[in-house]
Scaffold this motif. Structure first.
Motif, short mmCIF file in Angstrom:
data_model
loop_
_atom_site.label_atom_id
_atom_site.label_comp_id
_atom_site.label_asym_id
_atom_site.label_seq_id
_atom_site.Cartn_x
_atom_site.Cartn_y
_atom_site.Cartn_z
N GLY A 398 56.18 110.86 138.22
CA GLY A 398 56.22 110.28 139.55
C GLY A 398 54.87 110.08 140.20
N ILE A 399 54.89 109.44 141.35
CA ILE A 399 53.69 109.08 142.09
C ILE A 399 52.85 110.29 142.48
N TRP A 400 53.51 111.43 142.71
CA TRP A 400 52.78 112.61 143.17
C TRP A 400 52.30 113.48 142.01
N GLU A 401 52.53 113.03 140.78
CA GLU A 401 52.01 113.73 139.59
C GLU A 401 52.44 115.19 139.56
N THR A 402 53.72 115.41 139.84
CA THR A 402 54.24 116.77 139.88
C THR A 402 54.16 117.42 138.50
N ARG A 403 54.03 118.73 138.51
CA ARG A 403 53.93 119.48 137.26
C ARG A 403 55.13 120.41 137.10
N GLY A 404 56.25 120.01 137.67
CA GLY A 404 57.47 120.80 137.59
C GLY A 404 58.51 120.20 136.67
N GLY A 405 58.12 119.25 135.86
CA GLY A 405 59.05 118.61 134.93
C GLY A 405 59.40 117.19 135.37
N ARG A 406 59.73 116.36 134.39
CA ARG A 406 60.05 114.96 134.67
C ARG A 406 61.43 114.81 135.31
N LYS A 407 61.53 113.79 136.17
CA LYS A 407 62.80 113.47 136.83
C LYS A 407 62.94 111.95 136.90
N HIS A 408 64.13 111.52 137.27
CA HIS A 408 64.35 110.10 137.54
C HIS A 408 64.02 109.84 139.01
N PHE A 409 62.74 109.73 139.29
CA PHE A 409 62.29 109.55 140.67
C PHE A 409 62.68 108.15 141.17
N THR A 410 63.23 108.12 142.37
CA THR A 410 63.68 106.85 142.95
C THR A 410 62.52 105.87 143.09
N HIS A 411 61.42 106.36 143.62
CA HIS A 411 60.27 105.48 143.81
C HIS A 411 59.80 104.90 142.48
N SER A 412 59.80 105.70 141.44
CA SER A 412 59.35 105.21 140.13
C SER A 412 60.23 104.07 139.64
N LYS A 413 61.53 104.19 139.84
CA LYS A 413 62.44 103.13 139.39
C LYS A 413 62.23 101.87 140.23
N VAL A 414 62.02 102.04 141.52
CA VAL A 414 61.75 100.88 142.38
C VAL A 414 60.50 100.16 141.90
N MET A 415 59.49 100.92 141.51
CA MET A 415 58.26 100.30 141.06
C MET A 415 58.43 99.64 139.69
N ALA A 416 59.34 100.16 138.87
CA ALA A 416 59.65 99.47 137.62
C ALA A 416 60.29 98.12 137.93
N TRP A 417 61.17 98.11 138.94
CA TRP A 417 61.75 96.84 139.40
C TRP A 417 60.65 95.89 139.86
N LEU A 418 59.69 96.42 140.62
CA LEU A 418 58.58 95.60 141.12
C LEU A 418 57.79 95.00 139.96
N ALA A 419 57.53 95.81 138.95
CA ALA A 419 56.76 95.31 137.80
C ALA A 419 57.44 94.11 137.18
N LEU A 420 58.75 94.20 136.98
CA LEU A 420 59.49 93.10 136.38
C LEU A 420 59.52 91.88 137.30
N ASP A 421 59.76 92.13 138.58
CA ASP A 421 59.85 91.04 139.54
C ASP A 421 58.53 90.26 139.62
N ARG A 422 57.41 90.96 139.69
CA ARG A 422 56.11 90.29 139.81
C ARG A 422 55.69 89.66 138.48
N ALA A 423 56.05 90.30 137.38
CA ALA A 423 55.72 89.72 136.07
C ALA A 423 56.47 88.40 135.86
N ILE A 424 57.72 88.36 136.31
CA ILE A 424 58.50 87.12 136.21
C ILE A 424 57.81 86.01 136.98
N GLU A 425 57.41 86.31 138.21
CA GLU A 425 56.73 85.31 139.03
C GLU A 425 55.40 84.89 138.41
N PHE A 426 54.66 85.86 137.89
CA PHE A 426 53.36 85.59 137.27
C PHE A 426 53.52 84.64 136.09
N HIS A 427 54.49 84.91 135.23
CA HIS A 427 54.65 84.10 134.02
C HIS A 427 55.25 82.73 134.33
#
Length: 610
Positions: A398-427
């Motif tokens: 996640g964004i805060w670089e926690t050291r308590g183990g990996r999770k399905h962080f909501t913000h991380s998934k939103v940013m994965a969505w952003l990556a795809l959305d902007r890459a689509i527009e870019f291409h």
């Protein structure tokens, strides 16, 4: 034991974090206190070993102080308008003197110039210089000839030139002198390799003019014309000062291990290039009209991220280095006893899904004129996005670089969505050869999943991770990246939930450290960037008076020369964390753009939303 610790604390040298200002030459930077002491400087670059490390310990770890010998009645300081040149005025019973500190744009060598100028009366001054290479551990061999003084240890050499009398005293170099009205005395400290010739002497007056010309020329390109223009300009200058000019990389802060809680262990090294922070920086610089930095950053990214997409890191060295081992400088007691003092950053080996989104958004915004760079960037982005399609379902740190183990962080998934959305527009804009059909399917799948698993109906808010009840201020970015529009009730619900449960004394915490296992003990201060994100959210959902009130309060937290650290302690009313912090100044600028109407989230278009 407690008595021994108290006795040791008395010898700690550093000032309060907010009592420092920044000077730099876009390759490294120094912190100068209100008392006239340079307590932190890494030479020759941001991530090198410090030759002044008293910030994290005692005078024994190295410092350079120039100040009146008599009691100081008043201290006033300011940056020269549109520059990174700082002027400190000391008033005593016998007169007033001003010390001007700056680092000229680098030629072959790096210099720190200090100009002492008498204003009125006669003021007895004292200079104390203790060079300690390798983070305060190595005492150099000192020699002198005329007005030239040298300190050498291993590959490092520092040369001091001044007309002031110099003498040795207690493993320091000392000078005592008196300055009358209109009298001027200069001190120039220059770094060079001990394996090369001694650096040539520079003309201090000409260096001052060159430095002034450099910064004023740069600030003239600032396109921002909205409210809070002075605060925006000072933040832009600070971000420019954190840029490593030879490579185009941008450090998160020029310091290491300034604590997020005094006496605690939340102490990290920020003298490296986070893809997230550099992408954030690029976006606000582009918004302000700075294209050259965007081109340099893209070239840095292409070099740093070269290779297989599954090997991309979240943090790189200034020149794109991948190995940033984390270790502890055990000989340093830490800022006000806050240990450990960490050098390097183990988060370089973490998996942080959100970075893909920041990079994709930054690549979309980078200049279109650089055809050769754009072609390479298009290929890089296609490679990264194809990899993202394979890994976005995995948990991350996640964004805060926690050291308590990996999770399905909501913000991380939103940013994965952003990556795809902007890459689509870019291409689609540049006729790339990516698998856009697949990208659209994955983008819409992520959106549905986040709305289903990342939103807690009982709290009426997006939460830290899938299925959790903990809130997280990173969810304030959901609207900012265009995932949902400002009028969506889930956005308002998230803002209100964070206001109710995640604010301390009217400022925003990243998350509740008592209910979130982040792998580190202890509490922390309120997070300034998150508080600015709240400002932007309030503005965009229509609560404009609340937004302006919070923004005004945050601006009031800046120190006397307009700088911000990473965090703030509302009870003790002092800054916490590394300083100055790029992310805090990025968020300050971004909020100003929103309030001025110069920025709005990208409109939602042409794909399914839940």
């Amino acid at each position: 034991m407690a008595e021994q610790k108290t006795r040791r604390q008395k010898w700690l040298h550093a000032a309060r974090i907010e009592d420092y200002c920044l000077i730099g030459d876009c390759e490294t930077a120094a912190l100068v206190s209100r008392e006239g002491s340079i307590d932190w400087l890494c030479w020759p670059k941001f991530s090198s070993g410090a030759c002044f490390a008293a910030l994290l310990g005692t005078k024994e770890q190295g410092f350079w102080k120039i100040a009146p010998q008599a009691k100081v009645k008043d201290v006033q300081r300011r940056y020269e308008e549109h520059t990174l040149i700082v002027e400190t005025a000391f008033e005593t019973a016998r007169g007033e003197v001003r010390v001007t500190d700056f680092m000229p744009p680098r030629g072959q060598y790096s210099d720190v110039v200090r100009v002492v100028r008498g204003v009125r009366g006669k003021v007895a001054m004292r200079m104390e210089l203790a060079i300690r290479f390798d983070y305060g551990r190595t005492i150099p061999w000192v020699t002198s000839r005329g007005d030239e003084w040298q300190a050498v240890a291993g590959p490092d050499r520092v040369v001091l030139r001044t007309k002031a009398p110099l003498r040795g005293e207690g493993m320091m170099t000392v000078s005592e002198f008196t300055v009358g009205a209109r009298e001027v005395l200069t001190f120039v400290l220059t770094y060079g390799s001990s394996l090369e010739k001694v650096p040539k002497k520079i003309n201090a007056r000409r260096a001052l003019a060159d430095t002034r010309r450099f910064w004023r020329g740069w600030t003239r390109r600032n396109a921002y014309r909205g409210p809070y223009a002075d605060a925006v300009e000072r933040s832009l200058i600070t971000l420019k000062a954190l840029t490593y000019r030879p490579s185009g990389g941008i450090v998160a802060a020029p310091t290491t291990s300034l604590p997020e809680r005094i006496g605690g262990e939340r102490n990290w090294d920020y003298r490296f290039c986070w893809l997230r922070d550099t992408a954030f920086t690029l976006l606000v610089l582009m918004q302000a009209g700075y294209v050259d930095e965007a081109v340099a950053w893209r070239q840095w990214l292409l070099r740093a991220a070269a290779g297989a997409p599954d090997q991309i890191q979240m943090i790189y060295g200034l020149e794109g280095e991948r190995r940033i081992p984390e270790w502890v400088a055990k000989w340093l007691p830490g800022y006000e006893g806050s240990s450990p003092v960490r050098i390097g950053n183990g988060a370089a080996g973490q998996f942080q899904l959100d970075v893909f989104g920041e990079v994709a958004a930054a690549l979309l915004r980078a200049p279109e004129a650089q055809d050769d760079i754009r072609v390479s960037a298009t290929r890089l982005q296609a490679s990264l996005i194809n990899h993202l399609c394979d890994v976005w379902r995995e948990p991350d740190e996640g964004i805060w670089e926690t050291r308590g183990g990996r999770k399905h962080f909501t913000h991380s998934k939103v940013m994965a969505w952003l990556a795809l959305d902007r890459a689509i527009e870019f291409h689609e804009r540049f006729d790339g050869d990516g698998d856009v059909k697949r990208w659209k399917r994955e983008r819409d799948r992520i959106h549905r999943e986040v709305c289903e698993k990342g939103f807690n109906k009982r709290l009426n808010s997006f939460v830290q991770s899938y299925g959790a009840r903990e809130l997280d201020a990173s969810c304030l970015r959901i609207m900012l990246v265009g995932f949902l529009p400002p009028d969506d009730p889930r956005i308002r619900g998230t803002v209100e939930a964070i206001e109710k449960h995640l604010m301390r004394d009217g400022l925003v915490l990243r998350y509740n450290t008592r209910t979130t296992d982040d792998g580190v003990h202890g509490d922390e201060g309120v997070f300034l960037a998150c508080s600015f994100w709240m400002v932007t959210n309030l503005w965009l959902i229509g609560r404009k008076e609340d937004a302006k009130a919070l923004y005004g309060r945050l601006l009031a937290l800046r120190n006397d020369v307009g700088l911000l650290a990473e965090e703030y302690d509302p009870k003790k009313k002092r800054m916490l964390g590394n300083f100055p912090q790029a992310l805090s100044h990025i968020a300050l600028i971004h909020s100003a753009f929103a309030i001025s109407g110069a920025w709005k989230p990208k409109p939602i278009k042409d794909h399914a939303h839940s």
